[in-house]
Each structure stands twice: as structure tokens, then as C-alpha cells.
Design a protein around this motif. Sequence first.
Motif, PDB file in Angstrom:
ATOM      1  N   ILE A  64      82.189 -14.239  -5.607  1.00  0.00           N
ATOM      2  CA  ILE A  64      83.341 -13.461  -6.027  1.00  0.00           C
ATOM      3  C   ILE A  64      84.570 -14.336  -5.829  1.00  0.00           C
ATOM      4  CG2 ILE A  64      83.677 -12.349  -3.768  1.00  0.00           C
ATOM      5  CD1 ILE A  64      84.277  -9.726  -5.357  1.00  0.00           C
ATOM      6  N   LEU A  65      85.478 -14.303  -6.791  1.00  0.00           N
ATOM      7  CA  LEU A  65      86.715 -15.075  -6.725  1.00  0.00           C
ATOM      8  C   LEU A  65      87.867 -14.097  -6.511  1.00  0.00           C
ATOM      9  CD1 LEU A  65      88.381 -17.696  -7.034  1.00  0.00           C
ATOM     10  CD2 LEU A  65      88.253 -17.368  -9.524  1.00  0.00           C
ATOM     11  N   ILE A  66      88.583 -14.280  -5.389  1.00  0.00           N
ATOM     12  CA  ILE A  66      89.653 -13.350  -5.032  1.00  0.00           C
ATOM     13  C   ILE A  66      90.954 -14.085  -4.778  1.00  0.00           C
ATOM     14  CG2 ILE A  66      88.056 -11.654  -4.063  1.00  0.00           C
ATOM     15  CD1 ILE A  66      88.907 -12.640  -1.261  1.00  0.00           C
ATOM     16  N   GLY A  67      92.033 -13.342  -4.884  1.00  0.00           N
ATOM     17  CA  GLY A  67      93.343 -13.918  -4.607  1.00  0.00           C
ATOM     18  C   GLY A  67      94.436 -12.926  -4.910  1.00  0.00           C
ATOM     19  N   THR A  68      95.544 -13.442  -5.409  1.00  0.00           N
ATOM     20  CA  THR A  68      96.690 -12.586  -5.685  1.00  0.00           C
ATOM     21  C   THR A  68      97.041 -12.623  -7.162  1.00  0.00           C
ATOM     22  OG1 THR A  68      98.310 -14.332  -5.328  1.00  0.00           O
ATOM     23  CG2 THR A  68      97.672 -13.041  -3.412  1.00  0.00           C
ATOM     24  N   SER A  69      97.804 -11.629  -7.542  1.00  0.00           N
ATOM     25  CA  SER A  69      98.374 -11.565  -8.876  1.00  0.00           C
ATOM     26  C   SER A  69      99.710 -10.857  -8.747  1.00  0.00           C
ATOM     27  CB  SER A  69      97.435 -10.813  -9.823  1.00  0.00           C
ATOM     28  OG  SER A  69      97.927 -10.870 -11.147  1.00  0.00           O
ATOM     29  N   ARG A  70     100.473 -10.883  -9.807  1.00  0.00           N
ATOM     30  CA  ARG A  70     101.779 -10.222  -9.813  1.00  0.00           C
ATOM     31  C   ARG A  70     101.769  -9.162 -10.907  1.00  0.00           C
ATOM     32  NH1 ARG A  70     106.727 -11.905  -7.862  1.00  0.00           N
ATOM     33  NH2 ARG A  70     105.831 -13.923  -7.384  1.00  0.00           N
ATOM     34  N   ASP A  71     102.144  -7.936 -10.528  1.00  0.00           N
ATOM     35  CA  ASP A  71     102.249  -6.869 -11.517  1.00  0.00           C
ATOM     36  C   ASP A  71     103.286  -7.269 -12.559  1.00  0.00           C
ATOM     37  OD1 ASP A  71     103.791  -4.269 -12.455  1.00  0.00           O
ATOM     38  OD2 ASP A  71     101.727  -3.695 -11.981  1.00  0.00           O
ATOM     39  N   GLN A  72     102.919  -7.185 -13.818  1.00  0.00           N
ATOM     40  CA  GLN A  72     103.809  -7.662 -14.887  1.00  0.00           C
ATOM     41  C   GLN A  72     105.062  -6.819 -15.062  1.00  0.00           C
ATOM     42  OE1 GLN A  72     101.589  -7.603 -18.537  1.00  0.00           O
ATOM     43  NE2 GLN A  72     101.213  -5.413 -18.457  1.00  0.00           N
ATOM     44  N   PHE A  73     105.053  -5.586 -14.588  1.00  0.00           N
ATOM     45  CA  PHE A  73     106.214  -4.712 -14.740  1.00  0.00           C
ATOM     46  C   PHE A  73     107.096  -4.666 -13.494  1.00  0.00           C
ATOM     47  CE2 PHE A  73     102.983  -2.922 -17.660  1.00  0.00           C
ATOM     48  CZ  PHE A  73     103.635  -3.191 -18.856  1.00  0.00           C
ATOM     49  N   SER A  74     106.457  -4.563 -12.327  1.00  0.00           N
ATOM     50  CA  SER A  74     107.227  -4.401 -11.088  1.00  0.00           C
ATOM     51  C   SER A  74     107.406  -5.696 -10.309  1.00  0.00           C
ATOM     52  CB  SER A  74     106.534  -3.379 -10.180  1.00  0.00           C
ATOM     53  OG  SER A  74     105.322  -3.927  -9.681  1.00  0.00           O
ATOM     54  N   ASP A  75     106.670  -6.741 -10.664  1.00  0.00           N
ATOM     55  CA  ASP A  75     106.649  -8.010  -9.935  1.00  0.00           C
ATOM     56  C   ASP A  75     106.041  -7.895  -8.537  1.00  0.00           C
ATOM     57  OD1 ASP A  75     107.576  -9.679 -11.934  1.00  0.00           O
ATOM     58  OD2 ASP A  75     109.676  -9.392 -11.397  1.00  0.00           O
ATOM     59  N   GLU A  76     105.444  -6.751  -8.226  1.00  0.00           N
ATOM     60  CA  GLU A  76     104.783  -6.567  -6.932  1.00  0.00           C
ATOM     61  C   GLU A  76     103.574  -7.503  -6.843  1.00  0.00           C
ATOM     62  OE1 GLU A  76     103.321  -2.786  -4.325  1.00  0.00           O
ATOM     63  OE2 GLU A  76     102.787  -2.752  -6.437  1.00  0.00           O
ATOM     64  N   ILE A  77     103.390  -8.127  -5.686  1.00  0.00           N
ATOM     65  CA  ILE A  77     102.229  -8.989  -5.442  1.00  0.00           C
ATOM     66  C   ILE A  77     101.069  -8.096  -5.010  1.00  0.00           C
ATOM     67  CG2 ILE A  77     101.291 -10.906  -4.075  1.00  0.00           C
ATOM     68  CD1 ILE A  77     103.503 -11.753  -5.994  1.00  0.00           C
ATOM     69  N   ILE A  78      99.940  -8.251  -5.674  1.00  0.00           N
ATOM     70  CA  ILE A  78      98.756  -7.430  -5.398  1.00  0.00           C
ATOM     71  C   ILE A  78      97.543  -8.331  -5.192  1.00  0.00           C
ATOM     72  CG2 ILE A  78      99.572  -5.390  -6.658  1.00  0.00           C
ATOM     73  CD1 ILE A  78      97.857  -6.421  -9.054  1.00  0.00           C
ATOM     74  N   ILE A 104      87.157  -6.742  -0.635  1.00  0.00           N
ATOM     75  CA  ILE A 104      88.109  -5.659  -0.392  1.00  0.00           C
ATOM     76  C   ILE A 104      88.629  -5.733   1.037  1.00  0.00           C
ATOM     77  CG2 ILE A 104      88.308  -3.142  -0.155  1.00  0.00           C
ATOM     78  CD1 ILE A 104      86.358  -2.988  -2.628  1.00  0.00           C
ATOM     79  N   GLU A 105      87.725  -5.938   1.998  1.00  0.00           N
ATOM     80  CA  GLU A 105      88.138  -6.058   3.403  1.00  0.00           C
ATOM     81  C   GLU A 105      89.130  -7.204   3.594  1.00  0.00           C
ATOM     82  OE1 GLU A 105      84.927  -6.410   6.219  1.00  0.00           O
ATOM     83  OE2 GLU A 105      83.898  -4.660   5.367  1.00  0.00           O
ATOM     84  N   GLN A 106      88.820  -8.359   3.002  1.00  0.00           N
ATOM     85  CA  GLN A 106      89.695  -9.519   3.177  1.00  0.00           C
ATOM     86  C   GLN A 106      91.060  -9.266   2.539  1.00  0.00           C
ATOM     87  OE1 GLN A 106      88.064 -13.425   2.684  1.00  0.00           O
ATOM     88  NE2 GLN A 106      90.034 -14.282   2.078  1.00  0.00           N
ATOM     89  N   LEU A 107      91.093  -8.761   1.314  1.00  0.00           N
ATOM     90  CA  LEU A 107      92.372  -8.528   0.640  1.00  0.00           C
ATOM     91  C   LEU A 107      93.180  -7.430   1.345  1.00  0.00           C
ATOM     92  CD1 LEU A 107      91.125  -8.851  -3.045  1.00  0.00           C
ATOM     93  CD2 LEU A 107      92.629 -10.454  -1.835  1.00  0.00           C
ATOM     94  N   LYS A 108      92.496  -6.413   1.823  1.00  0.00           N
ATOM     95  CA  LYS A 108      93.183  -5.340   2.552  1.00  0.00           C
ATOM     96  C   LYS A 108      93.781  -5.889   3.854  1.00  0.00           C
ATOM     97  CE  LYS A 108      92.422  -0.648   4.204  1.00  0.00           C
ATOM     98  NZ  LYS A 108      91.450   0.427   4.417  1.00  0.00           N
ATOM     99  N   TYR A 112      97.734  -6.530   1.129  1.00  0.00           N
ATOM    100  CA  TYR A 112      98.062  -6.152  -0.250  1.00  0.00           C
ATOM    101  C   TYR A 112      98.023  -4.636  -0.399  1.00  0.00           C
ATOM    102  CZ  TYR A 112      97.428 -11.082  -1.032  1.00  0.00           C
ATOM    103  OH  TYR A 112      97.549 -12.445  -0.944  1.00  0.00           O
ATOM    104  N   PRO A 113      98.990  -4.069  -1.106  1.00  0.00           N
ATOM    105  CA  PRO A 113      99.040  -2.618  -1.254  1.00  0.00           C
ATOM    106  C   PRO A 113      98.025  -2.081  -2.259  1.00  0.00           C
ATOM    107  CG  PRO A 113     100.811  -3.610  -2.522  1.00  0.00           C
ATOM    108  CD  PRO A 113     100.125  -4.725  -1.748  1.00  0.00           C
ATOM    109  N   GLU A 114      97.448  -2.975  -3.033  1.00  0.00           N
ATOM    110  CA  GLU A 114      96.537  -2.561  -4.101  1.00  0.00           C
ATOM    111  C   GLU A 114      95.671  -3.750  -4.484  1.00  0.00           C
ATOM    112  OE1 GLU A 114      96.934  -0.773  -8.664  1.00  0.00           O
ATOM    113  OE2 GLU A 114      98.732  -1.193  -7.513  1.00  0.00           O
ATOM    114  N   ILE A 115      94.467  -3.455  -4.969  1.00  0.00           N
ATOM    115  CA  ILE A 115      93.575  -4.488  -5.493  1.00  0.00           C
ATOM    116  C   ILE A 115      93.231  -4.096  -6.922  1.00  0.00           C
ATOM    117  CG2 ILE A 115      91.347  -5.661  -5.271  1.00  0.00           C
ATOM    118  CD1 ILE A 115      91.394  -4.844  -2.282  1.00  0.00           C
TER     119      ILE A 115
END
Length: 145
Positions: A64-78, A104-108, A112-115
Motif C-alpha cells: 500500500i502506498l500512503i502519504g498526503t494530499s491537498r484538498d483542491q478546494f480548501s487546501d486542507e492537508i489530508i 489507516i492507523e499510521q495516517l491517523k 490527518y483529519p481525513e483519509i
Amino acid sequence: MEIRKPNLAELESILQLSPQALFEGTLGSVRPTGEKVKQLVEPLLRKGCCYLIATEEEKLMGWILIGTSRDQFSDEIIGFIYELYVMQEFRGKGISKHLMKNAIEQLKSEGYPEIRLGVFAGNQAMKLYKQMGFSERNVTMSLRF
């Protein structure tokens, strides 16, 4: 079964197998080359994304490949799940669920507020994602000519 980060040789194996993973994940609509996979994955790894792998007796079973992204509307990092794949011979043994739980455990734990994740319509993995608590957020539609 052990879930952990891959060593360099295992990472190279993943990159070699990723074209098949993307082909299957897109339900055969995309047949990426190894070069295309590198164009997609290397920037993610440079920005801090990581693979987690499932192994047993040193045998790679899936990743599984995990990391971060940015919400395109709010710029929130998820948190974001970019790829999930289990080798054909190991399917049906719950490996995907173990990889998802660890991701999920690692990202939580990283706060991060959301995955989120993306999945092609009709991909059987959608059942697993819904079992894990994911719900549809947006739909991309297409009109092919």
C-alpha cells in the motif's frame, strides 16, 4: 504476516510490478509502462509518501502506498492512499484488510483529519473500502468518443 516499510530491493520489486497493479486497478483501461510508473511514484516518494508491505517468510505478498494530499478546494492537508495491491497468489486471505488497517492507523497517528483514496468504478476493492468505513465523496464521469 508482517507489515513494514520495504527495503531497497523490495521497493525495486514493487516498482517493477506496479504497471500490472495499475492495469488491474484501472480495470484494464490503462496499461502503464515502467517509466510512467516512475513518473507517478517518484514525486510521491520524494514528498514523503511511503510504501507499507505485507510479507511472510521474506516473500512479498502486497503493498500500500500512503502519504498526503491537498484538498483542491480548501487546501486542507489530508492523508491519502495512493495504491493498494495484493499479488494474485495471495488474494482472498485478508491481506488487503491488514494493509488498510495499518495504513489507516499510521495516517491517523500522524494527525490527518481525513483519509481519502481514489478507485475506479466497478473495482472490487470498493467493497473493502466501504467495509473499512470509506464512503463515496465525489464521482468523476466521462464521455468517450
